[in-house]
Design an enzyme around this catalytic site. Structure first.
Site, PDB file in Angstrom:
ATOM      1  N   GLN A 143      30.301  51.639  40.134  1.00  0.00           N
ATOM      2  CA  GLN A 143      31.273  50.553  40.143  1.00  0.00           C
ATOM      3  C   GLN A 143      31.887  50.426  38.756  1.00  0.00           C
ATOM      4  OE1 GLN A 143      29.442  46.763  40.825  1.00  0.00           O
ATOM      5  NE2 GLN A 143      31.216  45.652  40.095  1.00  0.00           N
ATOM      6  N   SER A 146      33.305  46.056  35.043  1.00  0.00           N
ATOM      7  CA  SER A 146      33.165  45.355  33.766  1.00  0.00           C
ATOM      8  C   SER A 146      33.752  46.144  32.607  1.00  0.00           C
ATOM      9  CB  SER A 146      31.685  45.066  33.483  1.00  0.00           C
ATOM     10  OG  SER A 146      31.153  44.193  34.444  1.00  0.00           O
ATOM     11  N   SER A 178      26.188  51.173  35.886  1.00  0.00           N
ATOM     12  CA  SER A 178      24.933  51.771  36.344  1.00  0.00           C
ATOM     13  C   SER A 178      25.202  53.082  37.068  1.00  0.00           C
ATOM     14  CB  SER A 178      24.199  50.808  37.283  1.00  0.00           C
ATOM     15  OG  SER A 178      23.896  49.597  36.637  1.00  0.00           O
ATOM     16  N   GLU A 261      27.591  43.420  48.275  1.00  0.00           N
ATOM     17  CA  GLU A 261      26.439  43.895  47.509  1.00  0.00           C
ATOM     18  C   GLU A 261      25.151  43.405  48.148  1.00  0.00           C
ATOM     19  OE1 GLU A 261      24.816  44.022  42.918  1.00  0.00           O
ATOM     20  OE2 GLU A 261      26.481  42.734  43.477  1.00  0.00           O
ATOM     21  N   GLU A 388      24.138  31.401  34.007  1.00  0.00           N
ATOM     22  CA  GLU A 388      25.044  30.254  33.874  1.00  0.00           C
ATOM     23  C   GLU A 388      26.092  30.240  34.982  1.00  0.00           C
ATOM     24  OE1 GLU A 388      23.085  31.147  30.097  1.00  0.00           O
ATOM     25  OE2 GLU A 388      24.240  32.368  31.496  1.00  0.00           O
TER      26      GLU A 388
END
Length: 428
Positions: A143, A146, A178, A261, A388
């Site tokens: 993926q 990010s 990853s 996911e 968070e």
């Protein structure tokens, strides 16, 4: 007369008996002083060992696929079995009782996220080209979301996609990717229209990870392994036939990816790492270190055990919803939070009980082996959606609390939680 599910169970059991060996006990139930003295979440294997495990995972996935269990819920026209999520859960439960290769390198991202996204947004040609190869274990997918300046605020990504005839030219950097070093394809989000609002100027592509201009560089983790990578895209050509969804419509594709996911991070107690929160194992840890009569330590262990049981019951509730044909609501996000916190507390509990011996490999069983997990705990509270972000989702979407000022409410995790009945946003 046996029910359809009874027949499925019998079929799975016959397959597993023919191709694998039954476990004497669960991986997390290793007795104190027995078996491999290692407790880890991320792999720290040397390259040759890691490559051998990847090869074994591919071979086992191929065996599953050839026998009708490689993609239990997938459409039959693309190599799937066409059964329900419950059938998938039943298979996973039965397989857990056998000694088989770990297939997370394939399933956590490729089969759990990328495959379903290609199925939902790809052309028929893309589906035929990649889905059978993914679910048969032939190829691995990663993926490419990010970036250094775009994590939880994913829509701020800067990797560019510029139209070039019948294709696109991609330039940019991705990070925390990853299994990119094993992947044949990657799902990339790119900025295709900088003039549009940031959520409306993104396009998604399937990228050939072996194409010229794709540079994968492993990132060394402080636990010793290199499961994550940074990926540089330099003038990488991607055909328009490898675009997923409409031009500038990649945000919807991203949400599909995250919604599909698997709740891997919420899979409490899976494998040897489950020993970190297993009551019998931690009780023996106290005994081995002369702390069994320590009231404060016993109280902390009891609290951890109670939270671990609560997380397990939460996962059972999700299974019951699947059986009833429903999608889980806030349980998945709570489970993700609790799983990371439980493992973190288990590692810190062990560190307190063992003391300085945890950082020196003296050969004593059950001491230095905790180091890898302890060094991994900060990542557990970040990966799959930071702690968070997950708490904000639950506070705003479940408890109805006011939105946090100054936070982009259109982050992928928030959009996935438009209602308490939405599926899990991001788990691993």
């Amino acid at each position: 007369m046996p029910s359809e599910m009874d027949q499925f169970v019998a079929e799975v059991t016959a397959f597993l008996d023919a191709h694998a060996t039954r476990r004497a006990r669960a991986a997390e139930d290793v007795a104190w002083g027995e078996g491999e003295d290692r407790i880890t979440y991320f792999s720290t294997d040397p390259p040759d060992v890691e490559n051998a495990k990847v090869a074994a995972a591919k071979a086992w996935q191929r065996t599953r696929y050839d026998n009708g269990f490689g993609w239990i819920t997938g459409p039959t026209e693309f190599g799937g079995r066409g059964l329900t999520t419950l059938h998938d859960l039943v298979y996973d439960g039965l397989e857990a009782g056998y000694d088989v290769p770990e297939t997370g390198v394939l399933s956590l991202i490729g089969l759990g996220m990328i495959g379903p996204t290609i199925l939902a947004h790809g052309t028929d040609e893309l589906k035929q080209r990649y889905l059978p190869r993914l679910y048969s274990g032939e190829i691995i997918a990663c993926q490419l979301f990010s970036e250094p300046a775009a994590g939880s605020d994913l829509a701020s990504l800067e990797t560019k996609a510029v139209r070039d005839g019948d294709g696109w030219i991609l330039n940019g950097q991705k990070v925390w990717t990853s299994v990119a070093h094993h992947a044949a394809i990657g799902l990339a989000l790119c900025r295709s229209n900088p003039d549009n609002p940031k959520h409306k100027g993104i396009t998604a592509f399937v990228v050939d990870m072996t194409a010229p201009g794709v540079d994968v560089r492993p990132l060394r983790q402080m636990s010793g392994g290199s499961e994550f990578n940074e990926v540089f895209l330099t003038d990488v050509h991607v055909g328009d036939d490898h675009r997923l969804g409409p031009v500038d419509g990649g945000w919807g594709v991203a949400l599909t990816t995250l919604m599909n996911e698997r709740a891997s991070v919420g899979g409490e107690g899976a494998g040897p790492v489950g020993r970190a929160v297993a009551l019998p194992f931690l009780t023996e840890l106290l005994r081995a270190n002369g702390r069994l009569d320590d009231g404060a330590a016993r109280r902390r262990l009891a609290e951890l055990h109670a939270d671990t049981l609560a997380t397990e019951y939460l996962n059972h509730q999700m299974v019951r919803k699947f059986r009833a044909g429903e999608q889980p609501g806030p349980e998945a996000s709570v489970s993700k939070l609790m799983y990371a916190q439980n493992l973190t507390r288990g590692a810190h509990f062990a560190a307190e009980i063992i003391g300085p011996r945890l950082i020196a490999d003296t050969g004593a069983w059950g001491t230095y082996s905790w180091t890898e997990l302890l060094l991994s705990t900060p990542a557990l509270r970040i990966l799959g959606g930071t702690e968070e972000i997950m708490k904000n989702i639950l506070a705003e979407r479940v408890l109805g609390l006011p939105k946090e000022p100054g936070i982009d409410t259109r982050s992928p995790f928030r959009e996935l939680r438009r209602s308490a009945g939405a599926t899990e946003s991001r788990s691993a």
